[in-house]
Design a protein around this motif. Structure first.
Motif, mmCIF file in Angstrom:
data_model
loop_
_atom_site.group_PDB
_atom_site.id
_atom_site.type_symbol
_atom_site.label_atom_id
_atom_site.label_comp_id
_atom_site.label_asym_id
_atom_site.label_seq_id
_atom_site.Cartn_x
_atom_site.Cartn_y
_atom_site.Cartn_z
ATOM 1 N N PRO A 1 0.801 -1.224 0.000
ATOM 2 C CA PRO A 1 0.000 0.000 0.000
ATOM 3 C C PRO A 1 0.833 1.273 0.000
ATOM 4 O O PRO A 1 0.392 2.312 -0.492
ATOM 5 C CB PRO A 1 -0.836 -0.116 1.279
ATOM 6 N N ALA A 2 2.063 1.205 0.527
ATOM 7 C CA ALA A 2 2.914 2.395 0.550
ATOM 8 C C ALA A 2 3.367 2.795 -0.849
ATOM 9 O O ALA A 2 3.542 3.975 -1.138
ATOM 10 C CB ALA A 2 4.130 2.159 1.441
ATOM 11 N N LEU A 3 3.564 1.821 -1.741
ATOM 12 C CA LEU A 3 4.081 2.109 -3.075
ATOM 13 C C LEU A 3 3.023 2.048 -4.171
ATOM 14 O O LEU A 3 3.197 2.635 -5.235
ATOM 15 C CB LEU A 3 5.208 1.125 -3.425
ATOM 16 N N ASN A 4 1.933 1.338 -3.932
ATOM 17 C CA ASN A 4 0.969 1.074 -4.995
ATOM 18 C C ASN A 4 0.387 2.355 -5.591
ATOM 19 O O ASN A 4 0.234 2.473 -6.807
ATOM 20 C CB ASN A 4 -0.165 0.191 -4.471
ATOM 21 N N GLY A 5 0.073 3.326 -4.739
ATOM 22 C CA GLY A 5 -0.524 4.556 -5.241
ATOM 23 C C GLY A 5 0.393 5.331 -6.157
ATOM 24 O O GLY A 5 -0.052 5.951 -7.127
ATOM 25 N N TYR A 6 1.692 5.297 -5.873
ATOM 26 C CA TYR A 6 2.644 6.043 -6.688
ATOM 27 C C TYR A 6 2.867 5.382 -8.038
ATOM 28 O O TYR A 6 3.413 6.000 -8.950
ATOM 29 C CB TYR A 6 3.965 6.199 -5.931
ATOM 30 N N GLN A 7 2.463 4.127 -8.168
ATOM 31 C CA GLN A 7 2.507 3.449 -9.464
ATOM 32 C C GLN A 7 1.124 3.425 -10.100
ATOM 33 O O GLN A 7 0.931 2.775 -11.125
ATOM 34 C CB GLN A 7 3.039 2.019 -9.305
ATOM 35 N N ASP A 8 0.170 4.109 -9.484
ATOM 36 C CA ASP A 8 -1.190 4.183 -10.011
ATOM 37 C C ASP A 8 -1.808 2.801 -10.157
ATOM 38 O O ASP A 8 -2.622 2.562 -11.051
ATOM 39 C CB ASP A 8 -1.193 4.909 -11.362
ATOM 40 N N GLY A 9 -1.394 1.874 -9.279
ATOM 41 C CA GLY A 9 -1.941 0.529 -9.310
ATOM 42 C C GLY A 9 -1.448 -0.309 -10.472
ATOM 43 O O GLY A 9 -2.007 -1.370 -10.758
ATOM 44 N N ARG A 10 -0.383 0.155 -11.147
ATOM 45 C CA ARG A 10 0.108 -0.538 -12.339
ATOM 46 C C ARG A 10 1.457 -1.201 -12.083
ATOM 47 O O ARG A 10 2.238 -0.757 -11.247
ATOM 48 C CB ARG A 10 0.237 0.445 -13.512
ATOM 49 N N CYS A 11 1.719 -2.245 -12.826
ATOM 50 C CA CYS A 11 2.992 -2.948 -12.740
ATOM 51 C C CYS A 11 4.122 -2.023 -13.187
ATOM 52 O O CYS A 11 4.007 -1.319 -14.199
ATOM 53 C CB CYS A 11 2.950 -4.192 -13.623
ATOM 54 N N ALA A 12 5.218 -2.028 -12.440
ATOM 55 C CA ALA A 12 6.352 -1.172 -12.785
ATOM 56 C C ALA A 12 6.968 -1.543 -14.124
ATOM 57 O O ALA A 12 7.589 -0.705 -14.779
ATOM 58 C CB ALA A 12 7.421 -1.265 -11.694
ATOM 59 N N TYR A 13 6.793 -2.780 -14.558
ATOM 60 C CA TYR A 13 7.458 -3.244 -15.771
ATOM 61 C C TYR A 13 6.567 -3.206 -17.013
ATOM 62 O O TYR A 13 6.959 -2.681 -18.045
ATOM 63 C CB TYR A 13 7.983 -4.666 -15.564
ATOM 64 N N CYS A 14 5.362 -3.769 -16.926
ATOM 65 C CA CYS A 14 4.515 -3.845 -18.126
ATOM 66 C C CYS A 14 3.430 -2.777 -18.149
ATOM 67 O O CYS A 14 2.740 -2.622 -19.152
ATOM 68 C CB CYS A 14 3.882 -5.228 -18.253
ATOM 69 N N ASP A 15 3.250 -2.053 -17.045
ATOM 70 C CA ASP A 15 2.314 -0.933 -16.959
ATOM 71 C C ASP A 15 0.849 -1.357 -16.967
ATOM 72 O O ASP A 15 -0.039 -0.534 -17.073
ATOM 73 C CB ASP A 15 2.562 0.076 -18.083
ATOM 74 N N ARG A 16 0.581 -2.632 -16.845
ATOM 75 C CA ARG A 16 -0.807 -3.072 -16.786
ATOM 76 C C ARG A 16 -1.342 -2.911 -15.369
ATOM 77 O O ARG A 16 -0.600 -3.013 -14.394
ATOM 78 C CB ARG A 16 -0.940 -4.537 -17.218
ATOM 79 N N LEU A 17 -2.654 -2.690 -15.271
ATOM 80 C CA LEU A 17 -3.285 -2.644 -13.962
ATOM 81 C C LEU A 17 -3.120 -3.992 -13.281
ATOM 82 O O LEU A 17 -3.314 -5.038 -13.899
ATOM 83 C CB LEU A 17 -4.769 -2.307 -14.099
ATOM 84 N N MET A 18 -2.756 -3.954 -12.005
ATOM 85 C CA MET A 18 -2.522 -5.191 -11.271
ATOM 86 C C MET A 18 -3.763 -5.603 -10.504
ATOM 87 O O MET A 18 -4.404 -4.780 -9.847
ATOM 88 C CB MET A 18 -1.353 -5.008 -10.294
ATOM 89 N N ALA A 19 -4.104 -6.880 -10.588
ATOM 90 C CA ALA A 19 -5.172 -7.411 -9.757
ATOM 91 C C ALA A 19 -4.746 -7.297 -8.305
ATOM 92 O O ALA A 19 -3.566 -7.368 -7.978
ATOM 93 C CB ALA A 19 -5.457 -8.864 -10.125
ATOM 94 N N GLN A 20 -5.723 -7.126 -7.402
ATOM 95 C CA GLN A 20 -5.395 -6.859 -6.005
ATOM 96 C C GLN A 20 -5.529 -8.076 -5.098
ATOM 97 O O GLN A 20 -5.360 -7.968 -3.903
ATOM 98 C CB GLN A 20 -6.288 -5.730 -5.480
ATOM 99 N N GLY A 21 -5.838 -9.247 -5.650
ATOM 100 C CA GLY A 21 -5.954 -10.440 -4.827
ATOM 101 C C GLY A 21 -4.602 -10.916 -4.330
ATOM 102 O O GLY A 21 -3.567 -10.672 -4.955
ATOM 103 N N GLU A 22 -4.592 -11.624 -3.221
ATOM 104 C CA GLU A 22 -3.339 -12.084 -2.634
ATOM 105 C C GLU A 22 -2.567 -13.003 -3.572
ATOM 106 O O GLU A 22 -1.349 -13.018 -3.582
ATOM 107 C CB GLU A 22 -3.619 -12.811 -1.314
ATOM 108 N N ALA A 23 -3.288 -13.794 -4.374
ATOM 109 C CA ALA A 23 -2.622 -14.781 -5.219
ATOM 110 C C ALA A 23 -2.048 -14.177 -6.491
ATOM 111 O O ALA A 23 -1.186 -14.763 -7.122
ATOM 112 C CB ALA A 23 -3.598 -15.901 -5.575
ATOM 113 N N SER A 24 -2.525 -12.998 -6.875
ATOM 114 C CA SER A 24 -2.151 -12.469 -8.184
ATOM 115 C C SER A 24 -1.316 -11.204 -8.124
ATOM 116 O O SER A 24 -0.920 -10.679 -9.146
ATOM 117 C CB SER A 24 -3.414 -12.203 -9.008
#
Length: 372
Positions: free
Chosen positions: A219-242
């Motif tokens: 949660p400390a870093l997710n907002g600064y990446q706008d919820g996106r993967c640092a590498y592929c820039d896709r929105l990341m699912a928020q489930g524990e497994a994914s």
């Protein structure tokens, strides 16, 4: 045949902050960026999301006050310093309630009188200018029941899949700010000693007795990446497994190499969030150097935005942008000499979402950086 030579860390084409204006991204900008003189905005934002989730479009100050005051009372129990001012009549009322010297009804009345004086006007501001998305209209003046008119932008956001994530990000930012004030971060007390716990995925502040949890890394870093993967820039699912997954840019494996003389790779400067597919594809490799400007600008951005981890990052990377670039170049050179195989992240789309069943097109073939 001529080789394609990449200039190390040429940032001319970097698009770290995409400038996409959505209700979610603007909310993050309000909460995560800018100077912090008090933690009122965190309590106010959390209260707004909770009330808006009920679908109500009008709320009186008397209805905002209970939850708003409760959050600040709880914060004062965690850390007695919740603003940089030497005194606050509103926070004094919260302290009196915590001490048992003030009843709840009186606390709520004082919250209505004192607690919203500045935060309602200040909350929808970014860098001293009005935010591009409006979440409410002020109805305090000339009304028998002063309060707010909640706009559709806030109502939709509060009932979206993003609401829970935004709430966690706000809480993480709050913990960082109050910990910075409590430990005197301006004197770099927090900076050199903040450590990352792999098992708990938390940032910890060592004390004489124990390591104190400050906040979770995700949660400390997710907002600064706008919820996106640092590498592929896709929105990341928020489930524990994914995902998101806490990712070491320069591999953690480097600490097992006897000749590694670079900076601590287990520190904030080297931590980003990635989706599970990218994390699994990257393995124990550094990303190709063409990606590294993203990390450089991320760290510079957090420092320039007066982020609570500013002193931490300066201590870890350098006091000036020039020094930080040279230190990062040297660390990257050393890392890729010890672990020559690098990984090329996929192209950076702006739509879609990374889930375990939808792996982005990732090249797993080892590549080697070529530098001038």
């Amino acid at each position: 045949m001529a080789q394609n030579v990449t200039l190390l860390f040429d940032t001319s084409d970097v698009d770290y902050r995409r400038g996409v204006v959505t209700a979610e991204s603007v909310w993050r900008a309000i909460v995560l960026y800018g100077a912090n003189s008090a933690t009122y905005k965190f309590a106010f934002g959390a209260t707004l999301l909770e009330i808006a989730a009920t679908g109500r479009d009008r709320v009186a100050l008397e209805e905002l006050a209970p939850r708003y005051a409760d959050l600040l009372c709880q914060a004062l129990q965690r850390n007695p310093r919740q603003c940089i001012a030497t005194s606050s009549k509103f926070l004094d009322a919260c302290r009196a309630f915590n001490a048992g010297d003030l009843d709840r009804d009186t606390l709520h009345r004082r919250t209505v009188q004192l607690g919203f004086t500045n935060v309602i006007d200040a909350f929808p501001q970014i860098g001293g200018a009005p935010a591009p998305v409006r979440y409410y209209e002020d109805r305090r003046k000339n009304s028998p029941t002063p309060g707010l008119l909640l706009r559709d932008e806030l109502l939709r956001l509060a009932r979206s899949v993003h609401a829970q994530v935004l709430d966690a990000e706000t809480a993480a930012r709050w913990r960082l700010v109050e910990t910075a004030w409590a430990t005197g971060v301006s004197g770099a007390v927090l900076g050199p000693s903040l450590v990352y716990d792999h098992a708990k995925q938390e940032l910890l502040l060592p004390t004489r007795q124990r390591r104190k949890s400050v906040t979770g890394v995700v949660p400390a870093l997710n907002g600064y990446q706008d919820g996106r993967c640092a590498y592929c820039d896709r929105l990341m699912a928020q489930g524990e497994a994914s995902g998101p997954v806490v990712e070491h840019v320069l591999p953690w494996k480097l600490v097992t190499r006897p000749f590694w003389t670079g900076p601590d790779v287990d520190a904030v400067w080297n931590l980003v969030l990635s989706c599970t597919p990218c994390n699994q594809a990257k393995q124990d490799r550094a990303p190709h150097e063409s990606w590294m400007p993203w990390l450089e600008q991320r760290n510079n951005d957090l420092i320039d935005s007066r982020h609570p981890l500013r002193e931490t990052l300066i201590t870890q990377t350098g006091a000036t942008a020039t020094t930080r670039r040279e230190n990062l170049k040297n660390a990257y050179r050393t890392a890729t000499e010890l672990l020559p195989s690098t990984w090329t992240p996929p192209k950076r789309p702006h739509e879609g979402q990374c889930t375990p069943g939808k792996t982005p097109p990732i090249s797993n073939a080892p590549t080697t950086s070529v530098r001038a």
